[in-house]
Design an enzyme around this catalytic site. Structure first.
Site, PDB file in Angstrom:
ATOM      1  N   ARG A 148      70.594  12.685  -1.402  1.00  0.00           N
ATOM      2  CA  ARG A 148      70.983  11.365  -1.885  1.00  0.00           C
ATOM      3  C   ARG A 148      71.244  11.472  -3.388  1.00  0.00           C
ATOM      4  O   ARG A 148      70.681  12.328  -4.075  1.00  0.00           O
ATOM      5  CB  ARG A 148      69.875  10.341  -1.627  1.00  0.00           C
ATOM      6  CG  ARG A 148      69.519  10.153  -0.153  1.00  0.00           C
ATOM      7  CD  ARG A 148      68.339   9.192  -0.001  1.00  0.00           C
ATOM      8  NE  ARG A 148      67.997   8.955   1.396  1.00  0.00           N
ATOM      9  CZ  ARG A 148      67.093   9.643   2.085  1.00  0.00           C
ATOM     10  NH1 ARG A 148      66.427  10.635   1.482  1.00  0.00           N
ATOM     11  NH2 ARG A 148      66.845   9.354   3.352  1.00  0.00           N
ATOM     12  N   LYS A 172      62.731   9.410   0.234  1.00  0.00           N
ATOM     13  CA  LYS A 172      62.225   8.054   0.434  1.00  0.00           C
ATOM     14  C   LYS A 172      60.795   8.102   0.962  1.00  0.00           C
ATOM     15  O   LYS A 172      60.440   8.961   1.751  1.00  0.00           O
ATOM     16  CB  LYS A 172      63.124   7.299   1.421  1.00  0.00           C
ATOM     17  CG  LYS A 172      64.482   6.910   0.840  1.00  0.00           C
ATOM     18  CD  LYS A 172      65.253   6.023   1.798  1.00  0.00           C
ATOM     19  CE  LYS A 172      66.554   5.541   1.174  1.00  0.00           C
ATOM     20  NZ  LYS A 172      67.314   4.653   2.096  1.00  0.00           N
ATOM     21  N   ARG A 247      77.098  13.567   0.873  1.00  0.00           N
ATOM     22  CA  ARG A 247      75.995  13.564   1.844  1.00  0.00           C
ATOM     23  C   ARG A 247      76.561  13.335   3.249  1.00  0.00           C
ATOM     24  O   ARG A 247      76.160  14.003   4.207  1.00  0.00           O
ATOM     25  CB  ARG A 247      74.986  12.479   1.464  1.00  0.00           C
ATOM     26  CG  ARG A 247      73.823  12.300   2.435  1.00  0.00           C
ATOM     27  CD  ARG A 247      72.830  11.297   1.825  1.00  0.00           C
ATOM     28  NE  ARG A 247      71.819  10.842   2.758  1.00  0.00           N
ATOM     29  CZ  ARG A 247      70.689  11.483   3.032  1.00  0.00           C
ATOM     30  NH1 ARG A 247      70.455  12.657   2.464  1.00  0.00           N
ATOM     31  NH2 ARG A 247      69.798  10.987   3.868  1.00  0.00           N
ATOM     32  N   HIS A 270      65.806  11.972   7.131  1.00  0.00           N
ATOM     33  CA  HIS A 270      65.737  10.727   7.898  1.00  0.00           C
ATOM     34  C   HIS A 270      64.438  10.685   8.688  1.00  0.00           C
ATOM     35  O   HIS A 270      64.086  11.653   9.362  1.00  0.00           O
ATOM     36  CB  HIS A 270      66.914  10.631   8.883  1.00  0.00           C
ATOM     37  CG  HIS A 270      68.221  10.318   8.236  1.00  0.00           C
ATOM     38  ND1 HIS A 270      69.439  10.563   8.833  1.00  0.00           N
ATOM     39  CD2 HIS A 270      68.514   9.777   7.021  1.00  0.00           C
ATOM     40  CE1 HIS A 270      70.410  10.185   8.027  1.00  0.00           C
ATOM     41  NE2 HIS A 270      69.872   9.710   6.923  1.00  0.00           N
TER      42      HIS A 270
END
Length: 298
Positions: A148, A172, A247, A270
């Site tokens: 990212r 994240k 990405r 993810h």
């Protein structure tokens, strides 16, 4: 109303400490929840008295008023997290957001570039200049790793191992992953670290891998501006661009070449496989287009 707004700030502070959310996400939550408090206030309600029907009415009103489904989904996420927090902190004895219906989101395919377009983009920087040598290394790393934009600008010198050919990424939710760099990215990183980064730092001591011209951490906006600059030089349609264009290309091209979906999920960081699965639709659409262009009976 002031008390409710103060509780929102307490909630956001707690959320930042627990989840390490990006500042942009926190600001979006602040706007959404402040709007909700004002909406409740005009109806004689507070965070302590609002019920599930009230919150559902708010969501419905937003959608009917032209709110995008994605914005409504973000609002719902903020509302749920807030009331979960209020319930956990015993400010409320129930959670009125527990059974709220989610707005239906249209499935949008990521904007992707062909391998030829990516190659043109990667060749756009002039590598005889330190600044563009930095940009060349950044673009190569983005395409090699699928990071990212926020992850790339946050990289430090200690996050990369050129000997092992990997980069350590804090994604994240503060989740850590190791991603291979590949020979091309390693080569351009080595070249940049020897001939580009020292010039950019100009004696300043900073651990950031890709510093700005002022020897500070680069912003996401600056990186996005640089990507757009080189895309224009490469003759790439602006409609195909997004901050995460490399990405998306990384994921789509891996799948096009037979990579396992779960491996791509792991590389992208993810948490949910369904988030990665959207790239299979991009790959399928590309195959369909090729079939229509080249098959005699298409």
């Amino acid at each position: 109303m002031k008390q409710d707004l103060a509780r929102i700030e307490q909630f956001l502070d707690a959320l930042w400490l627990e989840k390490n959310l990006a500042e942009n996400t926190l600001n979006a939550y602040r706007r959404d929840l402040s709007m909700m408090v004002e909406w409740l206030h005009h109806r004689g309600l507070t965070l302590a008295t609002a019920q599930s029907d009230d919150l559902q009415a708010l969501l419905a009103e937003r959608l009917e008023g032209g709110y995008k489904a994605t914005s409504s989904a973000r609002l719902l996420s903020a509302v749920r997290r807030l009331f979960q927090y209020l319930y956990r902190e015993k400010f409320r004895e129930d959670d009125p957001s527990a059974h709220l219906a989610s707005p239906k989101l249209p499935q949008r395919l990521p904007k992707d570039l062909s391998e030829a377009q990516v190659e043109r983009l990667l060749q756009a920087p002039l590598i005889d200049q330190p600044l563009e040598l930095r940009d060349k290394a950044m673009l190569e790393v983005l395409y090699a790793t699928g990071l990212r934009v926020s992850e790339l600008v946050g990289l430090t010198m200690s996050d990369i191992s050129l000997r092992q050919g990997v980069v350590r990424v804090i994604g994240k939710g503060n989740k850590e992953r190791l991603v291979p760099l590949g020979e091309e990215a390693v080569y351009w990183l080595e070249t940049y670290l020897e001939h580009g980064r020292p010039w950019l730092l100009n004696g300043v001591s900073i651990d950031v891998l890709f510093p700005s011209q002022r020897a500070q951490q680069m912003t996401r906006q600056t990186l996005w501006h640089r990507i757009k600059h080189y895309a224009v030089l490469a003759g790439i349609d602006s409609e195909k661009l997004s901050p995460h264009v490399l990405r998306h290309a990384f994921a789509t091209h891996l799948l096009n070449h037979g990579a396992d979906l779960r491996v791509v999920q792991m590389l992208l960081g993810h948490s949910d496989l369904s988030t990665t699965q959207i790239y299979t639709h991009v790959a399928t659409e590309r195959l369909r287009q090729l079939h229509q262009q080249h098959h005699p009976r298409a």
